[in-house]
Motif scaffolding. Structure first.
Motif, mmCIF file in Angstrom:
data_model
loop_
_atom_site.group_PDB
_atom_site.id
_atom_site.type_symbol
_atom_site.label_atom_id
_atom_site.label_comp_id
_atom_site.label_asym_id
_atom_site.label_seq_id
_atom_site.Cartn_x
_atom_site.Cartn_y
_atom_site.Cartn_z
ATOM 1 N N ASP A 1 -11.065 5.998 10.578
ATOM 2 C CA ASP A 1 -11.784 4.919 11.248
ATOM 3 C C ASP A 1 -11.022 3.590 11.235
ATOM 4 O OD1 ASP A 1 -13.858 6.643 11.826
ATOM 5 O OD2 ASP A 1 -15.001 6.110 10.031
ATOM 6 N N LEU A 2 -9.969 3.501 10.452
ATOM 7 C CA LEU A 2 -9.155 2.289 10.456
ATOM 8 C C LEU A 2 -8.408 2.206 11.784
ATOM 9 C CD1 LEU A 2 -7.656 2.518 6.861
ATOM 10 C CD2 LEU A 2 -9.496 1.020 7.632
ATOM 11 N N ARG A 3 -8.202 1.007 12.278
ATOM 12 C CA ARG A 3 -7.470 0.803 13.526
ATOM 13 C C ARG A 3 -6.143 0.137 13.209
ATOM 14 N NH1 ARG A 3 -9.773 4.319 14.828
ATOM 15 N NH2 ARG A 3 -11.746 4.398 15.882
ATOM 16 N N TRP A 4 -5.124 0.591 13.915
ATOM 17 C CA TRP A 4 -3.765 0.147 13.644
ATOM 18 C C TRP A 4 -3.189 -0.536 14.874
ATOM 19 C CZ3 TRP A 4 -2.823 1.075 8.628
ATOM 20 C CH2 TRP A 4 -3.588 2.062 8.009
ATOM 21 N N LYS A 5 -2.387 -1.544 14.659
ATOM 22 C CA LYS A 5 -1.745 -2.254 15.762
ATOM 23 C C LYS A 5 -0.691 -1.371 16.419
ATOM 24 C CE LYS A 5 -1.242 -7.012 16.124
ATOM 25 N NZ LYS A 5 -0.848 -8.260 15.507
ATOM 26 N N GLY A 6 0.020 -0.622 15.638
ATOM 27 C CA GLY A 6 1.054 0.285 16.133
ATOM 28 C C GLY A 6 0.767 1.682 15.601
ATOM 29 N N ALA A 7 1.803 2.319 15.098
ATOM 30 C CA ALA A 7 1.644 3.653 14.517
ATOM 31 C C ALA A 7 0.862 3.539 13.211
ATOM 32 C CB ALA A 7 3.006 4.266 14.246
ATOM 33 N N PRO A 8 -0.047 4.488 12.947
ATOM 34 C CA PRO A 8 -0.839 4.413 11.708
ATOM 35 C C PRO A 8 0.000 4.716 10.472
ATOM 36 C CG PRO A 8 -1.372 6.406 12.913
ATOM 37 C CD PRO A 8 -0.423 5.626 13.768
ATOM 38 N N ALA A 9 -0.488 4.238 9.349
ATOM 39 C CA ALA A 9 0.144 4.543 8.066
ATOM 40 C C ALA A 9 -0.182 5.983 7.696
ATOM 41 C CB ALA A 9 -0.369 3.590 6.995
ATOM 42 N N ARG A 10 0.554 6.506 6.752
ATOM 43 C CA ARG A 10 0.335 7.861 6.265
ATOM 44 C C ARG A 10 -0.604 7.804 5.071
ATOM 45 N NH1 ARG A 10 5.707 10.550 4.256
ATOM 46 N NH2 ARG A 10 5.411 8.840 2.814
ATOM 47 N N PRO A 11 -1.706 8.560 5.097
ATOM 48 C CA PRO A 11 -2.629 8.514 3.957
ATOM 49 C C PRO A 11 -1.996 9.120 2.701
ATOM 50 C CG PRO A 11 -3.305 10.212 5.511
ATOM 51 C CD PRO A 11 -2.130 9.506 6.121
ATOM 52 N N GLY A 12 -2.499 8.679 1.572
ATOM 53 C CA GLY A 12 -2.018 9.172 0.291
ATOM 54 C C GLY A 12 -1.773 8.017 -0.655
ATOM 55 N N GLY A 13 -1.856 8.282 -1.939
ATOM 56 C CA GLY A 13 -1.656 7.239 -2.942
ATOM 57 C C GLY A 13 -2.768 6.212 -2.864
ATOM 58 N N LEU A 14 -2.398 4.952 -2.711
ATOM 59 C CA LEU A 14 -3.433 3.928 -2.636
ATOM 60 C C LEU A 14 -4.108 3.894 -1.266
ATOM 61 C CD1 LEU A 14 -2.449 1.007 -1.123
ATOM 62 C CD2 LEU A 14 -0.922 1.098 -3.041
ATOM 63 N N LEU A 15 -3.590 4.637 -0.307
ATOM 64 C CA LEU A 15 -4.234 4.761 1.005
ATOM 65 C C LEU A 15 -5.086 6.027 0.995
ATOM 66 C CD1 LEU A 15 -1.227 3.763 3.266
ATOM 67 C CD2 LEU A 15 -3.102 2.351 2.451
ATOM 68 N N ALA A 16 -6.284 5.889 0.486
ATOM 69 C CA ALA A 16 -7.186 7.012 0.269
ATOM 70 C C ALA A 16 -7.698 7.591 1.582
ATOM 71 C CB ALA A 16 -8.367 6.554 -0.581
ATOM 72 N N ALA A 17 -8.208 8.827 1.514
ATOM 73 C CA ALA A 17 -8.813 9.469 2.685
ATOM 74 C C ALA A 17 -10.076 8.730 3.114
ATOM 75 C CB ALA A 17 -9.127 10.930 2.382
ATOM 76 N N SER A 18 -10.742 8.115 2.167
ATOM 77 C CA SER A 18 -11.889 7.253 2.479
ATOM 78 C C SER A 18 -12.002 6.201 1.385
ATOM 79 C CB SER A 18 -13.178 8.065 2.597
ATOM 80 O OG SER A 18 -13.548 8.592 1.350
ATOM 81 N N PHE A 19 -12.538 5.073 1.768
ATOM 82 C CA PHE A 19 -12.730 3.963 0.836
ATOM 83 C C PHE A 19 -14.222 3.717 0.697
ATOM 84 C CE2 PHE A 19 -8.586 3.245 2.713
ATOM 85 C CZ PHE A 19 -7.798 2.955 1.621
#
Length: 166
Positions: free
Chosen positions: A135-153
């Motif tokens: 559900d996050l929106r990205w200006k360009g290419a999205p980041a890769r989930p994992g680590g501190l970028l959780a599948a959900s917050f």
């Protein structure tokens, strides 16, 4: 001399007529700046729930943007349980942010600089708010989930503040 004053007053009348106390709105409505990517309330039918979740979404937004630039002030948006899981213990975000950021690809950090949080799902009782990574929106290419970028917050209210809790 009087004729000149009278003519001058007559020429000013059309200008002064526009300054009355009419109900006409002459200023256009305020709109966000084109480069402003902060989460804004939605104008659709779901605007009421989105306005209520704006503080929670703003907390996640500030956390992710803070991680992107390596600002340790982002640590203030973390609940102790989340900080323990990602950084190894409460209070370790300040010293561990650089280490955890180093595990992210440069593309992920660039993507985080343009991320927005347009929506979240309110949990039972309205105490929690969940934002899925999709559900996050990205200006360009999205980041890769994992680590501190959780599948959900999961965002949880802690007094008057919202924090990333899981």
């Amino acid at each position: 001399m009087r004729a000149r004053r009278f003519v001058a007053a007559l020429t000013l009348l059309p200008l002064l007529a526009g300054c009355g106390g009419g109900n006409e709105v002459t200023m256009p409505p305020l709109t966000p700046e084109p480069g402003d990517s902060r989460p804004a309330p939605d104008a659709s039918a779901s605007a009421a729930p989105q306005r209520r979740t704006l503080p929670a979404r703003m907390a996640l937004y500030k956390y992710l943007r803070g991680v992107a630039v390596g600002n340790v002030k982002a640590c203030a948006y973390l609940a102790p349980a989340y900080e323990r899981r990602v950084f190894g213990g409460p209070g370790r975000c300040h010293s561990g942010l650089g280490r955890v950021r180093a595990k992210l690809r440069p593309q992920d950090l660039a993507a985080l600089r343009g991320v927005t949080v347009p929506a979240c799902q309110v949990g039972p009782g309205g105490a929690d708010c969940t934002v899925r990574f999709e559900d996050l929106r990205w200006k360009g290419a999205p980041a890769r989930p994992g680590g501190l970028l959780a599948a959900s917050f999961v965002l949880r209210r802690n007094g008057a503040r919202w924090q990333v809790a899981g």
